[in-house]
Design a protein around this motif. Structure first.
Motif, PDB file in Angstrom:
ATOM      1  N   MET A   1      48.403 -50.292 -50.270  1.00 33.15           N
ATOM      2  CA  MET A   1      49.252 -50.175 -51.147  1.00 33.15           C
ATOM      3  C   MET A   1      50.858 -50.517 -50.676  1.00 33.15           C
ATOM      4  O   MET A   1      51.152 -50.584 -49.665  1.00 33.15           O
ATOM      5  CB  MET A   1      49.487 -48.547 -51.350  1.00 33.15           C
ATOM      6  N   ASN A   2      51.498 -51.082 -51.814  1.00 30.00           N
ATOM      7  CA  ASN A   2      52.998 -51.498 -51.720  1.00 30.00           C
ATOM      8  C   ASN A   2      53.921 -50.560 -51.188  1.00 30.00           C
ATOM      9  O   ASN A   2      53.437 -49.106 -51.524  1.00 30.00           O
ATOM     10  CB  ASN A   2      53.329 -52.254 -52.844  1.00 30.00           C
ATOM     11  N   ASN A   3      54.914 -50.912 -50.509  1.00 38.69           N
ATOM     12  CA  ASN A   3      55.841 -50.007 -50.110  1.00 38.69           C
ATOM     13  C   ASN A   3      56.669 -49.644 -51.639  1.00 38.69           C
ATOM     14  O   ASN A   3      56.781 -50.409 -52.326  1.00 38.69           O
ATOM     15  CB  ASN A   3      57.123 -50.454 -49.282  1.00 38.69           C
ATOM     16  N   GLN A 255      53.174 -46.943 -61.673  1.00 42.75           N
ATOM     17  CA  GLN A 255      53.325 -48.134 -61.064  1.00 42.75           C
ATOM     18  C   GLN A 255      53.858 -48.240 -59.814  1.00 42.75           C
ATOM     19  O   GLN A 255      53.931 -49.370 -59.240  1.00 42.75           O
ATOM     20  CB  GLN A 255      54.601 -48.801 -62.108  1.00 42.75           C
ATOM     21  N   LYS A 256      54.201 -47.241 -59.259  1.00 48.37           N
ATOM     22  CA  LYS A 256      54.444 -47.352 -57.838  1.00 48.37           C
ATOM     23  C   LYS A 256      53.611 -47.823 -56.685  1.00 48.37           C
ATOM     24  O   LYS A 256      52.203 -47.024 -56.789  1.00 48.37           O
ATOM     25  CB  LYS A 256      55.248 -45.870 -57.281  1.00 48.37           C
ATOM     26  N   GLY A 257      53.682 -48.598 -55.775  1.00 50.91           N
ATOM     27  CA  GLY A 257      52.798 -49.142 -54.862  1.00 50.91           C
ATOM     28  C   GLY A 257      51.723 -50.189 -55.237  1.00 50.91           C
ATOM     29  O   GLY A 257      50.966 -50.333 -54.570  1.00 50.91           O
ATOM     30  N   VAL A 258      52.000 -50.473 -56.715  1.00 46.25           N
ATOM     31  CA  VAL A 258      50.864 -51.381 -57.327  1.00 46.25           C
ATOM     32  C   VAL A 258      51.591 -52.644 -57.812  1.00 46.25           C
ATOM     33  O   VAL A 258      52.831 -52.375 -58.521  1.00 46.25           O
ATOM     34  CB  VAL A 258      49.865 -50.646 -58.153  1.00 46.25           C
ATOM     35  N   PRO A 259      50.933 -53.631 -57.808  1.00 47.13           N
ATOM     36  CA  PRO A 259      51.394 -54.923 -58.794  1.00 47.13           C
ATOM     37  C   PRO A 259      51.324 -54.396 -60.209  1.00 47.13           C
ATOM     38  O   PRO A 259      50.635 -53.676 -60.573  1.00 47.13           O
ATOM     39  CB  PRO A 259      50.449 -56.016 -58.413  1.00 47.13           C
ATOM     40  N   ASN A 260      52.510 -55.098 -60.875  1.00 48.51           N
ATOM     41  CA  ASN A 260      52.594 -54.817 -62.228  1.00 48.51           C
ATOM     42  C   ASN A 260      52.535 -56.085 -63.133  1.00 48.51           C
ATOM     43  O   ASN A 260      52.903 -57.352 -62.621  1.00 48.51           O
ATOM     44  CB  ASN A 260      53.857 -54.273 -62.591  1.00 48.51           C
TER      45      ASN A 260
END
Length: 386
Positions: A1-3, A255-260
């Motif tokens: 998961m992204n920051n 949308q937090k922590g993931v690519p959009n």
């Protein structure tokens, strides 16, 4: 998961007969500009409820904000804000009225000469004039986020804006309001919210297990309640789940922590600007072609979506991914929404080239979750959607 960082300051007041709570949310010394659309709120009782709740506050009204909030009309409202020394804004409407109010919130405190620069120069609004909303049409999620889309008819443009200063202070969500919404608008709301989730989910796996399941649960809920909402909008259980799904689809959480992605919206906005097609329906036009064109990059997530949302379990990853696109297109048709540009206009030739040129002129050279969609690829996707 992204920051990631996440903050959403909007207070939600949800449920039956909650419009009456409006009087507790606006400062007693405020001078309020009440903004709304074409006047349907005067026919369905919402206007009277709002005016009753605002009886102790000074209110000036501004109606007539169109379905795609138009810059020239909003500039008329901005003049009222300046001339009348307005201190608080109240949007009573759907996403278009709320988006228009966000523009006004930013423009009211903007120190530049031309408020359109806020959109063309991507100026983030750190502080806007305070505003609240009374949601009358579930769809966009604008009632709990800080983004907006504004149209300018004279240049046939549709541009986005946002910033941390553009969250509503509060939003009142009474699901009973959908009882008077025409079926076409209900279908649009279902379509819009569904695609909002897809734009944040249909990318590539990144190990964000909870985020994926948040997104999938919203998609499953929309699919489940869609026929009930369209058949009987007075069904409160279905209406409440529909309304909350629309809000949750675009309040920033999933949308937090993931690519959009958001390329479907970028292309769809141009179809609205060029042809006046309902926003939600432009998404239905573009999405299937977008997923087919980017099949290799998206097929793992498409297959996961096939299994978890549509219960498609047979076949290879490619088989399931392709079946997911077909089933999604069928769902759009079940909503009564056509999925080809030629279903909406006979004047579609040259559209793909025009959109590619616009993106090139704006410097939009890389779209999508991998930032690999160049204008020439956009042109091919739009042609696939003819």
């Amino acid at each position: 998961m992204n920051n990631f960082e996440f903050k959403n300051p909007t207070k939600i007041i949800f449920g039956k007969d909650t419009i009456e709570k409006l009087e507790n949310e606006i400062p007693k010394d405020a001078k309020v500009l009440m903004l709304y659309g074409g006047g349907s709120i005067k026919k369905n009782g919402i206007y009277d409820q709002v005016k009753t709740a605002l009886a102790k506050v000074e209110v000036i009204e501004f109606g007539g904000i169109p379905a795609n909030p138009e810059y020239a009309k909003l500039m008329e409202a901005l003049k009222v804000i300046k001339d009348e020394n307005i201190t608080y804004l109240l949007a009573v409407g759907g996403g278009s009225v709320i988006d228009g109010t966000k523009f006004l919130s930013a423009a009211a405190l903007y120190e530049g000469d031309t408020p359109w620069d806020i959109l063309t120069q991507n100026i983030r609004t750190e502080k806007g004039m305070p505003f609240g909303t009374v949601l009358t049409l579930p769809a966009t999620g604008s009632e709990m986020n800080s983004g907006a889309v504004i149209t300018r008819a004279e240049t046939k443009e549709k541009r986005t804006m946002g910033g941390p200063g553009l969250f509503p202070e509060f939003s009142i969500l009474d699901p009973q309001v959908i009882a008077s919404i025409p079926e076409r608008q209900l279908a649009n709301g279902l379509m819009d919210s569904f695609t909002h989730v897809l734009e944040q989910y249909m990318t590539y796996p990144i190990g964000a297990l909870l985020q994926d399941r948040f997104a999938e649960s919203i998609l499953q809920t929309i699919i489940e309640v869609a026929p009930k909402v369209l058949k009987d909008p007075t069904d409160y259980k279905a209406a409440s789940n529909f309304m909350w799904s629309c809000t949750m689809a675009l309040n920033g959480l999933i949308q937090k922590g993931v690519p959009n992605d958001w390329a479907v919206h970028a292309m769809g906005h141009e179809l609205t600007a060029l042809f006046g097609i309902d926003h939600a329906r432009t998404l239905a036009i573009i999405a299937p072609s977008h997923y087919k064109f980017n099949f290799e990059a998206k097929k793992e997530k498409l297959a996961q979506y096939a299994e978890r949302v549509w219960n498609i379990t047979e076949g290879s990853t490619d088989d399931k991914a392709y079946a997911a696109i077909e089933r999604t297109t069928a769902f759009f048709h079940e909503l009564g929404i056509d999925t080809k540009l030629s279903d909406y206009t006979d004047d579609y030739e040259g559209t793909a080239e025009e959109i590619a040129k616009r993106f090139t002129d704006r410097g939009w050279k890389t779209l999508g979750e991998h930032q690999t969609l160049s204008p020439d690829k956009v042109e091919k996707i739009v042609k696939m959607a003819y």
